[in-house]
Scaffold this active site. Sequence first.
Site, PDB file in Angstrom:
ATOM      1  N   HIS A 121      -7.109   0.440  -6.683  1.00 21.26           N
ATOM      2  CA  HIS A 121      -7.318  -0.457  -5.538  1.00 21.26           C
ATOM      3  C   HIS A 121      -7.917  -1.765  -6.071  1.00 21.26           C
ATOM      4  O   HIS A 121      -9.102  -2.056  -5.869  1.00 21.26           O
ATOM      5  CB  HIS A 121      -8.267   0.225  -4.541  1.00 21.26           C
ATOM      6  CG  HIS A 121      -8.209  -0.331  -3.148  1.00 21.26           C
ATOM      7  ND1 HIS A 121      -7.397  -1.373  -2.773  1.00 21.26           N
ATOM      8  CD2 HIS A 121      -8.890   0.022  -2.024  1.00 21.26           C
ATOM      9  CE1 HIS A 121      -7.563  -1.624  -1.486  1.00 21.26           C
ATOM     10  NE2 HIS A 121      -8.471  -0.802  -1.003  1.00 21.26           N
ATOM     11  N   ARG A 136       0.883  -1.183   0.000  1.00 26.39           N
ATOM     12  CA  ARG A 136       0.000   0.000   0.000  1.00 26.39           C
ATOM     13  C   ARG A 136       0.907   1.216   0.000  1.00 26.39           C
ATOM     14  O   ARG A 136       1.697   1.403   0.938  1.00 26.39           O
ATOM     15  CB  ARG A 136      -0.906  -0.023   1.227  1.00 26.39           C
ATOM     16  CG  ARG A 136      -1.666   1.266   1.463  1.00 26.39           C
ATOM     17  CD  ARG A 136      -2.777   1.125   2.478  1.00 26.39           C
ATOM     18  NE  ARG A 136      -3.904   0.417   1.922  1.00 26.39           N
ATOM     19  CZ  ARG A 136      -5.132   0.421   2.431  1.00 26.39           C
ATOM     20  NH1 ARG A 136      -5.396   1.117   3.528  1.00 26.39           N
ATOM     21  NH2 ARG A 136      -6.106  -0.245   1.859  1.00 26.39           N
ATOM     22  N   GLN A 155      -9.855  -4.369  -3.844  1.00 23.96           N
ATOM     23  CA  GLN A 155     -11.183  -3.876  -3.472  1.00 23.96           C
ATOM     24  C   GLN A 155     -12.162  -4.102  -4.618  1.00 23.96           C
ATOM     25  O   GLN A 155     -13.302  -4.534  -4.402  1.00 23.96           O
ATOM     26  CB  GLN A 155     -11.108  -2.386  -3.127  1.00 23.96           C
ATOM     27  CG  GLN A 155     -12.442  -1.803  -2.667  1.00 23.96           C
ATOM     28  CD  GLN A 155     -12.877  -2.351  -1.328  1.00 23.96           C
ATOM     29  OE1 GLN A 155     -12.135  -2.270  -0.350  1.00 23.96           O
ATOM     30  NE2 GLN A 155     -14.074  -2.920  -1.253  1.00 23.96           N
TER      31      GLN A 155
HETATM   32  N1   CP Z   1     -11.286  -0.609   2.033  1.00 25.93           N
HETATM   33  C1   CP Z   1     -10.030  -0.569   2.530  1.00 25.93           C
HETATM   34  O1   CP Z   1      -9.040  -0.591   1.786  1.00 25.93           O
HETATM   35  O2   CP Z   1     -10.000  -0.553   3.895  1.00 25.93           O
HETATM   36  P1   CP Z   1      -8.683  -0.325   4.769  1.00 25.93           P
HETATM   37  O3   CP Z   1      -8.162   1.050   4.454  1.00 25.93           O
HETATM   38  O4   CP Z   1      -9.151  -0.474   6.203  1.00 25.93           O
HETATM   39  O5   CP Z   1      -7.684  -1.367   4.398  1.00 25.93           O
END
Ligand code: CP
Length: 306
Positions: free
Chosen positions: A123, A96, A126
């Site tokens: 992302h 990330r 997701q």
């Molecule tokens: N949706 C998502 O990526 O959640 P987090 O930021 O908690 O990982």
Amino acid sequence: MTRHLLDVDDLSGPELNEVLALGTDTDPRPVLAGRGAALVFEKPSNRTRNSTEMAVVALGGHPIYLRREEVDIDGRESAEDVARTLALYHSVIAARVYDHRVLQRMADSVSIPVVNLLSDHSHPLQAIADLLTIKAEFGDVEGRTVAWVGDYSNVARSLAKAAAMVGMGVRFACPAGYQPGTADLEVFESLGAPEVISTSDPGEAVDGTHVVVTDAWYLMGQEEEAAQRRPIFEPYRVDDDLMGLAAGDAIFMHCLPAHRGEEVTNSVLDGARSRVWPEAANRFNAARAAIEWLVGQANLPGIGNR
Ligand code: CP
């Protein structure tokens, strides 16, 4: 050639369907048995960290969580040297990052899969989780539509690409200055979306749609940005009236974390049409499926043979 997942369209349409099929497989192969996965987080996470760590465990591997301060990409050493080092011990690098180009540089430096756990551009895990959720709801999704309401973001881009790749229409209701650009809209068309609409009118985008999606209007810690954005995004709150314009069987999704009462009301988030918790649960299935697929494509040497 090593395959990476920096955005969902790194996969072809048939490959995305293979990953989605693995996501519903209750008997994953232990492709990471005796292997490690380096999980680098420059930013905080709840769902992504926990789901990816547990996905690695489910595939028989050992996840190692690395915070920004530990690896300090392009501070302590370059992104390339961070990746080369991690590839000596691990079979997957998942990261990330703030800047998507860092992921690209890491991917270009190693011959093990690199997986995007969220960048400023995309992302993909997701988006795969969201498709698993939509397919669980509707089965055949071709010809259905997704309406994104609010800020056109990294999450919106990946979801729209994924939806287009399975034949769904994509609609956006975003205020001026926060809308998808022409180039992105053309990408969604080229990926197969039968309908691509960008408007500033939430009612127009949501009218008759099957999936309504939103996300936070600003990032945590951006308090100045929040004060500037709130009045702009106020008309884009997803409430019961807006959901009432969607199809009778429409569902609501949100990648979370939610700012309750801002981009979505409690009654929608906690209501009968909300699928936010199955969506969050599918983050595990998406991570497991994507890593299983990527490792299955690779011819990875064992640790000690690199
Ligand atoms: N949706 C998502 O990526 O959640 P987090 O930021 O908690 O990982």
